[in-house]
Motif scaffolding. Structure first.
Motif, PDB file in Angstrom:
ATOM      1  N   UNK A 174       0.848  -1.164   0.000  1.00  0.00           N
ATOM      2  CA  UNK A 174       0.000   0.000   0.000  1.00  0.00           C
ATOM      3  C   UNK A 174       0.899   1.234   0.000  1.00  0.00           C
ATOM      4  N   UNK A 175       0.533   2.208  -0.814  1.00  0.00           N
ATOM      5  CA  UNK A 175       1.277   3.457  -0.867  1.00  0.00           C
ATOM      6  C   UNK A 175       0.542   4.548  -0.084  1.00  0.00           C
ATOM      7  N   UNK A 176       1.311   5.312   0.673  1.00  0.00           N
ATOM      8  CA  UNK A 176       0.802   6.484   1.361  1.00  0.00           C
ATOM      9  C   UNK A 176       1.684   7.665   0.989  1.00  0.00           C
ATOM     10  N   UNK A 177       1.267   8.849   1.357  1.00  0.00           N
ATOM     11  CA  UNK A 177       1.989  10.073   1.018  1.00  0.00           C
ATOM     12  C   UNK A 177       2.376  10.817   2.296  1.00  0.00           C
ATOM     13  N   UNK A 178       3.594  11.357   2.310  1.00  0.00           N
ATOM     14  CA  UNK A 178       4.033  12.195   3.423  1.00  0.00           C
ATOM     15  C   UNK A 178       3.396  13.567   3.226  1.00  0.00           C
ATOM     16  N   UNK A 179       2.654  14.055   4.229  1.00  0.00           N
ATOM     17  CA  UNK A 179       1.924  15.330   4.113  1.00  0.00           C
ATOM     18  C   UNK A 179       2.821  16.477   3.674  1.00  0.00           C
ATOM     19  N   UNK A 180       3.933  16.654   4.369  1.00  0.00           N
ATOM     20  CA  UNK A 180       4.800  17.819   4.153  1.00  0.00           C
ATOM     21  C   UNK A 180       5.432  17.845   2.764  1.00  0.00           C
ATOM     22  N   UNK A 181       5.992  16.724   2.342  1.00  0.00           N
ATOM     23  CA  UNK A 181       6.776  16.705   1.105  1.00  0.00           C
ATOM     24  C   UNK A 181       6.022  16.199  -0.112  1.00  0.00           C
ATOM     25  N   UNK A 182       4.943  15.444   0.109  1.00  0.00           N
ATOM     26  CA  UNK A 182       4.215  14.863  -1.006  1.00  0.00           C
ATOM     27  C   UNK A 182       4.851  13.587  -1.536  1.00  0.00           C
ATOM     28  N   UNK A 183       5.954  13.153  -0.911  1.00  0.00           N
ATOM     29  CA  UNK A 183       6.628  11.928  -1.362  1.00  0.00           C
ATOM     30  C   UNK A 183       5.803  10.705  -1.005  1.00  0.00           C
ATOM     31  N   UNK A 184       5.874   9.688  -1.855  1.00  0.00           N
ATOM     32  CA  UNK A 184       5.170   8.447  -1.606  1.00  0.00           C
ATOM     33  C   UNK A 184       6.046   7.479  -0.827  1.00  0.00           C
ATOM     34  N   UNK A 185       5.402   6.719   0.056  1.00  0.00           N
ATOM     35  CA  UNK A 185       6.096   5.663   0.791  1.00  0.00           C
ATOM     36  C   UNK A 185       5.281   4.381   0.667  1.00  0.00           C
ATOM     37  N   UNK A 186       5.995   3.263   0.596  1.00  0.00           N
ATOM     38  CA  UNK A 186       5.366   1.952   0.511  1.00  0.00           C
ATOM     39  C   UNK A 186       5.322   1.353   1.912  1.00  0.00           C
ATOM     40  N   UNK A 187       4.122   1.087   2.421  1.00  0.00           N
ATOM     41  CA  UNK A 187       3.936   0.506   3.746  1.00  0.00           C
ATOM     42  C   UNK A 187       4.407  -0.948   3.710  1.00  0.00           C
ATOM     43  N   UNK A 188       5.255  -1.318   4.675  1.00  0.00           N
ATOM     44  CA  UNK A 188       5.800  -2.666   4.695  1.00  0.00           C
ATOM     45  C   UNK A 188       4.923  -3.656   5.453  1.00  0.00           C
ATOM     46  N   UNK A 189       4.135  -3.188   6.403  1.00  0.00           N
ATOM     47  CA  UNK A 189       3.277  -4.066   7.195  1.00  0.00           C
ATOM     48  C   UNK A 189       1.920  -3.395   7.401  1.00  0.00           C
ATOM     49  N   UNK A 190       0.920  -3.839   6.664  1.00  0.00           N
ATOM     50  CA  UNK A 190      -0.403  -3.233   6.731  1.00  0.00           C
ATOM     51  C   UNK A 190      -1.013  -3.417   8.120  1.00  0.00           C
ATOM     52  N   UNK A 191      -0.743  -4.537   8.788  1.00  0.00           N
ATOM     53  CA  UNK A 191      -1.272  -4.760  10.135  1.00  0.00           C
ATOM     54  C   UNK A 191      -0.769  -3.680  11.099  1.00  0.00           C
ATOM     55  N   UNK A 192       0.493  -3.287  10.932  1.00  0.00           N
ATOM     56  CA  UNK A 192       1.076  -2.218  11.743  1.00  0.00           C
ATOM     57  C   UNK A 192       0.348  -0.900  11.471  1.00  0.00           C
ATOM     58  N   UNK A 193       0.006  -0.671  10.217  1.00  0.00           N
ATOM     59  CA  UNK A 193      -0.681   0.554   9.813  1.00  0.00           C
ATOM     60  C   UNK A 193      -2.070   0.655  10.427  1.00  0.00           C
ATOM     61  N   UNK A 194      -2.821  -0.434  10.418  1.00  0.00           N
ATOM     62  CA  UNK A 194      -4.205  -0.368  10.895  1.00  0.00           C
ATOM     63  C   UNK A 194      -4.335  -0.542  12.403  1.00  0.00           C
TER      64      UNK A 194
END
Length: 71
Positions: free
Chosen positions: A1-21
């Protein structure tokens, strides 16, 4: 899953979705998506991340007390 850093607009790939939720986890591991080479994993505070559309993460992912109505 890709998310975006608010400040910079850069995309990051989440490595563990369970950690995210997990609302009890404030920091997740992800990789920046820049250039052609895979970047090293880094830690990101969930409060600094949004969906690529700019929409905030669901409250139930970031607030363990979301059902109580407290912040």
């Amino acid at each position: 899953m890709l998310l975006q850093i608010k400040e910079s607009g850069e995309l990051v790939k989440v490595l563990d979705v369970q950690e995210l939720i997990d609302p009890n986890t404030d920091v997740i591991r992800a990789q920046e998506q820049e250039g052609q080479e895979e970047q090293q994993p880094d830690s990101y505070n969930k409060k600094t991340l949004v969906f690529p559309s700019g929409e905030a993460l669901p409250r139930c992912w970031v607030d363990a007390n979301y059902r109580n109505g407290s912040n």
